[in-house]
Design an enzyme around this catalytic site. Sequence first.
Site, PDB file in Angstrom:
ATOM      1  N   SER A 143       0.692  -1.224   0.004  1.00 41.35           N
ATOM      2  CA  SER A 143      -0.004  -0.176  -0.099  1.00 41.35           C
ATOM      3  C   SER A 143       1.015   1.152   0.100  1.00 41.35           C
ATOM      4  CB  SER A 143      -0.839  -0.094   1.257  1.00 41.35           C
ATOM      5  OG  SER A 143      -1.384   1.135   1.385  1.00 41.35           O
ATOM      6  N   TYR A 156      -2.467  -1.542  10.703  1.00 42.04           N
ATOM      7  CA  TYR A 156      -2.701  -1.949   9.092  1.00 42.04           C
ATOM      8  C   TYR A 156      -1.332  -1.451   8.564  1.00 42.04           C
ATOM      9  CZ  TYR A 156      -4.099  -1.660   4.202  1.00 42.04           C
ATOM     10  OH  TYR A 156      -4.301  -1.648   2.795  1.00 42.04           O
TER      11      TYR A 156
END
Length: 251
Positions: A143, A156
């Site tokens: 990400s 996360y």
Amino acid sequence: MRIQGKRVLVTGGTAGIGWALSRALLGRSARVFICGRDPARLDHALEHLPGAVGSVCDLGHREGMAELLEDCAAELGGLDILINNAGIQQSLDFTNGIAGTPEMLESIGREIAVNLTGPIQLTWLALPHLARGDEPAVVNVTSILAYVPRASSPVYCATKAALRSITASLRSQLDPLGIRAVDLVPPLVDTAMTQGRDEGKKLSADEFARSALAGLEAEQDCILVGRAKQASWLARLAPALLARKLSGDTG
Ligand SMILES: NC(=O)c1ccc[n+]([C@@H]2O[C@H](COP(=O)([O-])OP(=O)(O)OC[C@H]3O[C@@H](n4cnc5c(N)ncnc54)[C@H](OP(=O)(O)O)[C@@H]3O)[C@@H](O)[C@H]2O)c1
């Protein structure tokens, strides 16, 4: 790299980015095996992915991973590409910890298991299959938040930064075996994970998948799709600016 004929395992291929990647792979005549936790979602996904096969597997636990790989290799006749795509994202406010909820501790462990421990263990177990594969590769979906974290989803972001790091280590270790390790970096993509966020800025999952496969074919080690390219530069040149830009969006 030629996509045609490749035998590919896509974790989390039942929805979102994984589903779009699976569809694009099938469109290029790859052979695709998908997995997810929810049996109904798996059946629904397979109905709409003609030619794909799959099974239910919860990658938050080690049990079942070896069986998943055996099933996949048996169905496809081997394994060339493992795409570690399954992931979850939770908002987490550490100040709530002062009230002390055991559920929060559970969910922290689960997020780390699905996003980080799972891909690492699955990769380890997949190596004997990949070592026999054709132009083999492990593709880890990370990400933009691996570069600069967003405060509202701290665990996360940490898992994605760690997955990015291990992908770089694997690249060196697996190179002598002829296995590529690829860091696939999505921007904000329109999926269930990003529902309700910054609608105008989202890339469709299909567009994302097309760019991702182009990067794979071009043998890029780090595939930065769309705004992820700009973000990787900003992470080096102006990390505070990137942190501000990301504070409201992305997965
Ligand atoms: N969307 C974005 O903007 C964005 C941006 C950057 C990175 N990413 C990354 O891209 C990947 C896919 O995200 P997405 O947006 O497509 O999410 P999504 O729409 O929520 O789909 C997640 C997929 O993973 C599966 N999954 C979740 N937990 C699992 C588990 N424990 N075991 C097996 N499968 C599991 C889900 O199926 P079940 O629920 O049935 O298990 C589903 O198929 C994730 O790694 C995410 O972090 C997304």
